[in-house]
Design an enzyme around this catalytic site. Structure first.
Site, PDB file in Angstrom:
ATOM      1  N   SER A 244       1.259  -0.732   0.080  1.00 32.73           N
ATOM      2  CA  SER A 244       0.635   0.061   0.042  1.00 32.73           C
ATOM      3  C   SER A 244       1.026   1.035  -0.227  1.00 32.73           C
ATOM      4  O   SER A 244       2.180   1.039  -0.056  1.00 32.73           O
ATOM      5  CB  SER A 244      -1.396   0.393   1.173  1.00 32.73           C
ATOM      6  OG  SER A 244      -0.054   0.643   2.301  1.00 32.73           O
ATOM      7  N   LYS A 245       0.067   2.400  -0.249  1.00 33.28           N
ATOM      8  CA  LYS A 245       0.917   3.856   0.089  1.00 33.28           C
ATOM      9  C   LYS A 245       2.514   3.894   1.261  1.00 33.28           C
ATOM     10  O   LYS A 245       3.089   4.517   0.989  1.00 33.28           O
ATOM     11  CB  LYS A 245      -0.563   5.007   0.263  1.00 33.28           C
ATOM     12  CG  LYS A 245      -1.018   4.824  -1.134  1.00 33.28           C
ATOM     13  CD  LYS A 245      -1.120   6.292  -1.103  1.00 33.28           C
ATOM     14  CE  LYS A 245      -2.325   6.847  -2.551  1.00 33.28           C
ATOM     15  NZ  LYS A 245      -3.149   5.549  -2.680  1.00 33.28           N
ATOM     16  N   ARG A 246       1.702   2.939   1.894  1.00 30.78           N
ATOM     17  CA  ARG A 246       2.612   3.229   3.398  1.00 30.78           C
ATOM     18  C   ARG A 246       3.821   2.787   3.127  1.00 30.78           C
ATOM     19  O   ARG A 246       4.765   3.041   3.226  1.00 30.78           O
ATOM     20  CB  ARG A 246       2.374   2.092   4.567  1.00 30.78           C
ATOM     21  CG  ARG A 246       0.919   2.120   5.271  1.00 30.78           C
ATOM     22  CD  ARG A 246       0.786   2.021   6.259  1.00 30.78           C
ATOM     23  NE  ARG A 246       0.478   0.388   5.884  1.00 30.78           N
ATOM     24  CZ  ARG A 246       1.141  -0.706   6.294  1.00 30.78           C
ATOM     25  NH1 ARG A 246       1.847  -0.837   6.592  1.00 30.78           N
ATOM     26  NH2 ARG A 246       0.203  -2.073   5.286  1.00 30.78           N
ATOM     27  N   GLY A 248       5.755   3.548   0.111  1.00 30.97           N
ATOM     28  CA  GLY A 248       6.826   4.073  -0.321  1.00 30.97           C
ATOM     29  C   GLY A 248       5.009   4.231  -2.165  1.00 30.97           C
ATOM     30  O   GLY A 248       3.827   3.623  -2.185  1.00 30.97           O
TER      31      GLY A 248
END
Ligand code: GLU
Length: 486
Positions: A244-246, A248
């Site tokens: 996920s965006k976490r 990167g």
């Protein structure tokens, strides 16, 4: 074979979507089938035209061309409604007037009372009203949902990835197919579209696996041919959680901006969840098309390994002729330098530079970062390098640089001649050649780590090399003076 990629335009083309698209595309190309692009834009609130653009651009960047579409799911709403009404008429669906709040409450209290499966709750609530009364209320225009009547039994299919898969229909709630505002739900729209586009193989993410029995039941109730299904496993971050965006950047094109080549990204995505069964890691697109098969798609999630992506990219980068890279390297370098104007290198010098940087770079950005050194008007000195290479013994270094200036100034400008002159100068001074090369490297580039010193001299050329030496020598002499004064 007719396959489709059906993204919802609620965000950019992320890594998972890109991989789903690639697997579908590879299968279509391998079997001479059609690759259909369908934008599932029925979620009005979250769908955005700029996301449609981003998805199309992402696919084009990867080189995944589609044969049909882009179709927009929203254009099929009339057909979705017709299909829902046909299911209703055939007795495979029913009208539900139960207010959603009431259903939620009933569900909560059933769960609290521990009364097992609540899947049949919507049906029992809806059927409190007689069939005749339901028709009368519908005729009066009273809003209501239409629910699919899930039949008893089990739903089974041979998943292309997971093998035999089955669900107990008793666990599947009668799903809403048409909401009370007349809009179709995802499962109805997908089945209606896939059937109308004669999709033969549905390949999508594992997150859709629980939708598949519902969709199979819809196909059967609609007397349509059921396609084959394959569910590809999740992509995981290094921590083992869903990517996920976490973790990167997840938009494929962001990797392009980072200097990843689309060919490398495609190769990388193919190996994310698929194994060729051999040690081969580098695949041309043709080889991928030949080798790819759903049987070798892994059942378990695979970890997105950025180091591997960079390694692969470095492999691709090193295979591209320098001349083909010059333009993008220079462009990226100028962008990285921002306001600082950079020098125009001759084509020969630029190609020599790219050739020298290739083995030292895994991405275009890394290459451009090093290219800047050769394109600056004047070197920008790294403080640490100054301390380490020049300022430990500035007097000796000033002397060496002067000696270098003299032999280099008189040398013919070829790698052999320059090497010969510098090595004999070192010998004459009674020091190792490295004791000359390191201060010279710093004088010419401002850095302590660069390509080989003779490459550096040839890339900069005689004039710029001498100019940089002429600026470096007084700097070191001034330092030597300050040190001896104190
Ligand atoms: N639109 C769905 C999604 O983006 C895909 C539906 C499907 O492939 O059946 O997840």
């Amino acid at each position: 074979m007719r396959v489709r990629f059906a993204p919802s335009p609620t965000g950019y083309l992320h890594v998972g979507g890109a991989r789903t698209a690639l697997f579908n595309w590879l299968l279509a190309r391998k079997h001479g089938g059609a690759f259909i692009l369908r934008i599932e834009d029925t979620d009005r609130e979250r769908s955005r035209p700029e996301h449609v653009e981003a998805i199309l651009e992402g696919l084009s960047w990867l080189g995944l061309d589609w044969d049909e579409g882009p179709h927009f799911q929203g254009e099929g709403v009339g057909r979705h409604r017709d299909d829902a009404m046909a299911l209703l008429e055939a007795g495979h669906a029913y009208r539900d007037f139960t207010p959603p709040g009431e259903l939620d409450e009933a569900r909560q209290s059933a769960i609290k009372a521990g009364s097992g499966s609540v899947a049949r709750l919507p049906r029992s609530l809806a059927h409190r009203i007689s069939a005749r009364e339901r028709e009368e209320r519908a005729a009066r225009g009273e809003p209501h949902a239409i629910r699919f009547l899930v039949p008893d039994g089990r739903t089974e299919w041979e998943d292309m990835v997971h093998g035999p898969t089955s669900f107990d229909n008793g666990e599947i709630e009668d799903l809403v197919i048409l909401r009370s505002d007349g809009t179709p739900t995802y499962n109805l729209a997908v089945v209606s579209d896939d059937a109308s586009m004669a999709v033969s193989h549905v390949i999508r993410g594992d997150d859709h696996i629980s939708n598949t029995p519902k969709q199979i039941l819809l196909y059967e109730a609609m007397s349509k041919a059921v396609p084959l299904f394959g569910h590809v496993p999740l992509i995981l971050g290094p921590d083992g959680k869903r990517l996920s965006k976490r973790h990167g950047a997840t938009a494929v094109e962001a990797y392009g901006a980072e200097g990843i080549l689309p060919e490398a990204m495609v190769n990388f995505l193919a190996l994310l969840g698929w194994s060729p069964g051999t040690d081969q890691e580098l695949f041309t697109l043709d080889e991928l098309m030949q080798a790819f098969s759903m049987e070798r798609v892994l059942k378990k999630g695979s970890v997105f390994d950025t180091d591997k992506l960079h390694w692969l990219n470095g492999q691709y980068l090193s295979r591209i002729p320098a001349a083909d890279l010059v333009e993008s390297v220079e462009r990226t370098a100028r962008a990285a330098a921002g306001d600082r104007p950079l020098v125009d290198l001759s084509q020969e010098a630029a190609e020599r530079m790219v050739e020298a940087l290739k083995p030292r770079s895994r991405t275009l950005s890394e290459m451009a970062d090093q290219a800047v050194v050769f394109m600056e008007r004047d070197p920008i000195y790294e403080e640490q390098a100054l301390q380490k290479v020049w300022y430990k013994d500035p007097e000796a270094v000033a002397e060496r640089l002067q000696g270098i200036r003299q032999v280099v100034g008189e040398s013919e400008w070829t790698a052999e001649a320059l090497e010969g002159s510098l090595r004999s100068a070192a010998e004459a001074m009674g020091i190792g050649a490295g004791k000359l090369f390191q201060p010279l490297r710093l004088a010419l580039t401002g850095r302590s780590a660069t390509p080989g010193i003779f490459d550096v001299l040839l890339i900069l050329g005689r004039e710029r090399s001498m100019d940089r030496l002429d600026k470096a020598i007084p700097m070191v002499m001034e330092r030597a003076r300050v040190v001896s004064d104190s």
